[in-house]
Design a protein around this motif. Structure first.
Motif, PDB file in Angstrom:
ATOM      1  N   TYR A  92       0.457  -1.319  -0.285  1.00  0.00           N
ATOM      2  CA  TYR A  92       0.224  -0.040   0.052  1.00  0.00           C
ATOM      3  C   TYR A  92       1.038   0.962  -0.011  1.00  0.00           C
ATOM      4  CZ  TYR A  92      -4.097  -2.418   0.423  1.00  0.00           C
ATOM      5  OH  TYR A  92      -5.131  -3.591   0.488  1.00  0.00           O
ATOM      6  N   ILE A  93       2.069   1.222   1.032  1.00  0.00           N
ATOM      7  CA  ILE A  93       2.767   2.179   0.719  1.00  0.00           C
ATOM      8  C   ILE A  93       3.657   2.701  -0.048  1.00  0.00           C
ATOM      9  CG2 ILE A  93       5.006   3.283   1.860  1.00  0.00           C
ATOM     10  CD1 ILE A  93       4.440   2.125   4.533  1.00  0.00           C
ATOM     11  N   ARG A  94       3.614   1.660  -1.119  1.00  0.00           N
ATOM     12  CA  ARG A  94       4.620   2.122  -2.911  1.00  0.00           C
ATOM     13  C   ARG A  94       3.751   2.273  -3.571  1.00  0.00           C
ATOM     14  NH1 ARG A  94       8.608  -3.657  -2.296  1.00  0.00           N
ATOM     15  NH2 ARG A  94       9.611  -2.841  -1.073  1.00  0.00           N
ATOM     16  N   CYS A  95       2.673   1.295  -2.677  1.00  0.00           N
ATOM     17  CA  CYS A  95       1.827   2.113  -4.469  1.00  0.00           C
ATOM     18  C   CYS A  95       0.931   3.298  -4.262  1.00  0.00           C
ATOM     19  CB  CYS A  95       0.783   0.899  -4.650  1.00  0.00           C
ATOM     20  SG  CYS A  95       1.537  -0.712  -5.918  1.00  0.00           S
ATOM     21  N   GLY A  96       1.189   3.805  -3.319  1.00  0.00           N
ATOM     22  CA  GLY A  96       0.946   5.726  -2.667  1.00  0.00           C
ATOM     23  C   GLY A  96      -0.319   5.854  -2.069  1.00  0.00           C
ATOM     24  N   ASN A  97      -0.664   4.449  -1.417  1.00  0.00           N
ATOM     25  CA  ASN A  97      -2.517   4.625  -0.830  1.00  0.00           C
ATOM     26  C   ASN A  97      -2.293   4.471   0.338  1.00  0.00           C
ATOM     27  OD1 ASN A  97      -4.834   3.753   0.063  1.00  0.00           O
ATOM     28  ND2 ASN A  97      -5.861   2.869  -1.799  1.00  0.00           N
TER      29      ASN A  97
ATOM     30  N   ARG B 188      -2.097   3.371   6.575  1.00  0.00           N
ATOM     31  CA  ARG B 188      -2.317   3.585   7.731  1.00  0.00           C
ATOM     32  C   ARG B 188      -3.631   2.856   8.387  1.00  0.00           C
ATOM     33  NH1 ARG B 188      -3.952   9.294  10.120  1.00  0.00           N
ATOM     34  NH2 ARG B 188      -2.992   8.416  11.962  1.00  0.00           N
ATOM     35  N   GLU B 189      -4.951   2.591   7.775  1.00  0.00           N
ATOM     36  CA  GLU B 189      -5.861   1.186   8.164  1.00  0.00           C
ATOM     37  C   GLU B 189      -5.024   0.040   8.690  1.00  0.00           C
ATOM     38  OE1 GLU B 189     -10.377  -0.027   6.904  1.00  0.00           O
ATOM     39  OE2 GLU B 189      -9.040   1.541   5.955  1.00  0.00           O
ATOM     40  N   CYS B 190      -4.252  -0.535   7.420  1.00  0.00           N
ATOM     41  CA  CYS B 190      -3.967  -1.398   8.218  1.00  0.00           C
ATOM     42  C   CYS B 190      -2.766  -2.101   9.347  1.00  0.00           C
ATOM     43  CB  CYS B 190      -2.517  -2.479   7.096  1.00  0.00           C
ATOM     44  SG  CYS B 190      -3.642  -3.021   5.530  1.00  0.00           S
ATOM     45  N   PHE B 191      -1.935  -0.356   9.451  1.00  0.00           N
ATOM     46  CA  PHE B 191      -0.709  -0.737  10.798  1.00  0.00           C
ATOM     47  C   PHE B 191      -2.136  -0.665  11.571  1.00  0.00           C
ATOM     48  CE2 PHE B 191       1.686   2.073  13.502  1.00  0.00           C
ATOM     49  CZ  PHE B 191       2.589   1.283  13.077  1.00  0.00           C
ATOM     50  N   ASN B 192      -2.670   0.111  11.838  1.00  0.00           N
ATOM     51  CA  ASN B 192      -3.481   0.344  13.070  1.00  0.00           C
ATOM     52  C   ASN B 192      -4.554  -0.796  13.678  1.00  0.00           C
ATOM     53  OD1 ASN B 192      -3.346   2.981  13.124  1.00  0.00           O
ATOM     54  ND2 ASN B 192      -4.495   3.813  11.895  1.00  0.00           N
ATOM     55  N   ARG B 193      -5.289  -1.837  12.927  1.00  0.00           N
ATOM     56  CA  ARG B 193      -5.846  -2.857  12.942  1.00  0.00           C
ATOM     57  C   ARG B 193      -4.224  -4.324  13.327  1.00  0.00           C
ATOM     58  NH1 ARG B 193     -10.108  -4.053   8.679  1.00  0.00           N
ATOM     59  NH2 ARG B 193     -11.498  -1.481   8.533  1.00  0.00           N
ATOM     60  N   MET B 194      -3.616  -4.112  13.107  1.00  0.00           N
ATOM     61  CA  MET B 194      -2.227  -4.651  13.753  1.00  0.00           C
ATOM     62  C   MET B 194      -2.521  -4.575  15.330  1.00  0.00           C
ATOM     63  SD  MET B 194       0.627  -4.289  11.570  1.00  0.00           S
ATOM     64  CE  MET B 194       1.401  -4.444   9.575  1.00  0.00           C
TER      65      MET B 194
ATOM     66  N   THR C 159       7.261  -3.308  10.388  1.00  0.00           N
ATOM     67  CA  THR C 159       5.820  -2.309  10.298  1.00  0.00           C
ATOM     68  C   THR C 159       6.685  -1.198  10.686  1.00  0.00           C
ATOM     69  OG1 THR C 159       4.919  -3.585  12.553  1.00  0.00           O
ATOM     70  CG2 THR C 159       4.350  -4.656  10.476  1.00  0.00           C
ATOM     71  N   TRP C 160       7.152  -1.318  11.494  1.00  0.00           N
ATOM     72  CA  TRP C 160       6.995   0.599  12.101  1.00  0.00           C
ATOM     73  C   TRP C 160       8.411   1.505  11.310  1.00  0.00           C
ATOM     74  CZ3 TRP C 160       4.732   4.016  15.490  1.00  0.00           C
ATOM     75  CH2 TRP C 160       4.016   2.971  16.599  1.00  0.00           C
ATOM     76  N   THR C 161       9.169   0.437  11.451  1.00  0.00           N
ATOM     77  CA  THR C 161      10.107   0.950   9.723  1.00  0.00           C
ATOM     78  C   THR C 161       8.827   1.325   8.513  1.00  0.00           C
ATOM     79  OG1 THR C 161      11.913  -0.035  11.081  1.00  0.00           O
ATOM     80  CG2 THR C 161      12.340   1.670   9.044  1.00  0.00           C
ATOM     81  N   SER C 162       8.687   0.505   8.223  1.00  0.00           N
ATOM     82  CA  SER C 162       7.739   0.650   7.197  1.00  0.00           C
ATOM     83  C   SER C 162       7.051   1.941   7.145  1.00  0.00           C
ATOM     84  CB  SER C 162       6.478  -0.169   7.131  1.00  0.00           C
ATOM     85  OG  SER C 162       7.813  -1.323   6.100  1.00  0.00           O
ATOM     86  N   MET C 163       6.078   2.648   8.448  1.00  0.00           N
ATOM     87  CA  MET C 163       5.220   3.630   8.204  1.00  0.00           C
ATOM     88  C   MET C 163       6.410   4.367   8.906  1.00  0.00           C
ATOM     89  SD  MET C 163       2.294   2.377   7.812  1.00  0.00           S
ATOM     90  CE  MET C 163       0.896   4.162   8.297  1.00  0.00           C
ATOM     91  N   ILE C 164       6.676   4.838   9.680  1.00  0.00           N
ATOM     92  CA  ILE C 164       7.782   5.928   9.525  1.00  0.00           C
ATOM     93  C   ILE C 164       8.979   5.819   8.232  1.00  0.00           C
ATOM     94  CG2 ILE C 164       9.913   7.120  11.213  1.00  0.00           C
ATOM     95  CD1 ILE C 164       8.667   5.178  13.910  1.00  0.00           C
ATOM     96  N   GLY C 165       9.603   5.159   7.997  1.00  0.00           N
ATOM     97  CA  GLY C 165      10.761   5.826   6.807  1.00  0.00           C
ATOM     98  C   GLY C 165      10.248   6.160   5.260  1.00  0.00           C
ATOM     99  N   LEU C 166       9.165   5.700   5.341  1.00  0.00           N
ATOM    100  CA  LEU C 166       8.118   5.218   4.104  1.00  0.00           C
ATOM    101  C   LEU C 166       7.050   6.777   3.308  1.00  0.00           C
ATOM    102  CD1 LEU C 166       8.023   1.949   2.744  1.00  0.00           C
ATOM    103  CD2 LEU C 166       9.870   3.575   2.330  1.00  0.00           C
ATOM    104  N   CYS C 167       6.606   6.945   5.059  1.00  0.00           N
ATOM    105  CA  CYS C 167       5.300   8.219   5.184  1.00  0.00           C
ATOM    106  C   CYS C 167       5.748   9.710   5.489  1.00  0.00           C
ATOM    107  CB  CYS C 167       4.906   7.454   5.872  1.00  0.00           C
ATOM    108  SG  CYS C 167       2.943   5.941   6.056  1.00  0.00           S
ATOM    109  N   ASP C 168       4.959  10.367   4.614  1.00  0.00           N
ATOM    110  CA  ASP C 168       5.294  11.565   5.069  1.00  0.00           C
ATOM    111  C   ASP C 168       4.368  11.664   6.527  1.00  0.00           C
ATOM    112  OD1 ASP C 168       5.520  14.513   5.505  1.00  0.00           O
ATOM    113  OD2 ASP C 168       3.995  14.529   3.380  1.00  0.00           O
ATOM    114  N   PRO C 169       5.516  12.447   7.063  1.00  0.00           N
ATOM    115  CA  PRO C 169       5.277  12.480   8.760  1.00  0.00           C
ATOM    116  C   PRO C 169       4.047  13.098   8.677  1.00  0.00           C
ATOM    117  CG  PRO C 169       7.025  13.594   8.447  1.00  0.00           C
ATOM    118  CD  PRO C 169       6.226  12.692   7.348  1.00  0.00           C
ATOM    119  N   TRP C 170       3.462  14.190   7.720  1.00  0.00           N
ATOM    120  CA  TRP C 170       2.286  14.927   7.509  1.00  0.00           C
ATOM    121  C   TRP C 170       0.772  14.566   7.707  1.00  0.00           C
ATOM    122  CZ3 TRP C 170       3.250  19.116  10.516  1.00  0.00           C
ATOM    123  CH2 TRP C 170       4.524  19.602  10.534  1.00  0.00           C
ATOM    124  N   THR C 171       1.229  13.916   6.874  1.00  0.00           N
ATOM    125  CA  THR C 171      -0.245  12.196   6.481  1.00  0.00           C
ATOM    126  C   THR C 171      -0.887  12.151   7.622  1.00  0.00           C
ATOM    127  OG1 THR C 171       0.900  11.195   5.814  1.00  0.00           O
ATOM    128  CG2 THR C 171       0.409  12.257   4.323  1.00  0.00           C
TER     129      THR C 171
END
Length: 114
Positions: free
Chosen positions: A77-82, A87-93, A100-112
């Motif tokens: 989802y991150i690589r495909c820009g969704n 975030r929904e998948c991460f929140n449901r884990m 998973t933490w590195t994926s969300m922190i490293g690949l996401c724009d923190p402002w989202t």
């Protein structure tokens, strides 16, 4: 073999191998599907990644103890820009590991996250 194709950039070959397995009546396990999700994410094919994600849930392959598969879905989802689906998948884990933490922190724009 599927993982080898994906790791070496032969994404279409990995997808074809899964099709051949299914045609032969073999059921893919979570590890094979994880490689398949990685192939789709590297190709940027979000729709087919979503199809695999939807397949996993009723088959009970998308369990909390299968962090490899969950991380693959998250990264897809991150690589495909969704980012919203990621975030929904991460929140449901229920369990979040360093991948998973590195994926969300490293690949996401923190402002989202706001």
């Amino acid at each position: 073999m599927m993982s080898g194709f994906v790791q070496n950039g032969h994404f279409n070959e990995a997808i074809e191998l899964l099709r051949q397995m299914e045609a032969a009546g073999l059921k893919p396990d979570a590890v094979i599907l994880s490689s398949h999700v990685d192939a789709y994410s590297n190709l940027g094919v979000l729709l087919w990644g979503k199809v695999i994600h939807g397949y996993l849930i009723p088959k009970h392959l998308y369990k909390d103890d299968n962090m490899l598969l969950k991380a693959s879905i998250l990264n897809m989802y991150i690589r495909c820009g969704n980012i919203s689906f990621a975030r929904e998948c991460f929140n449901r884990m229920l369990v979040r590991d360093i991948v998973t933490w590195t994926s969300m922190i490293g690949l996401c724009d923190p402002w989202t996250w706001l």
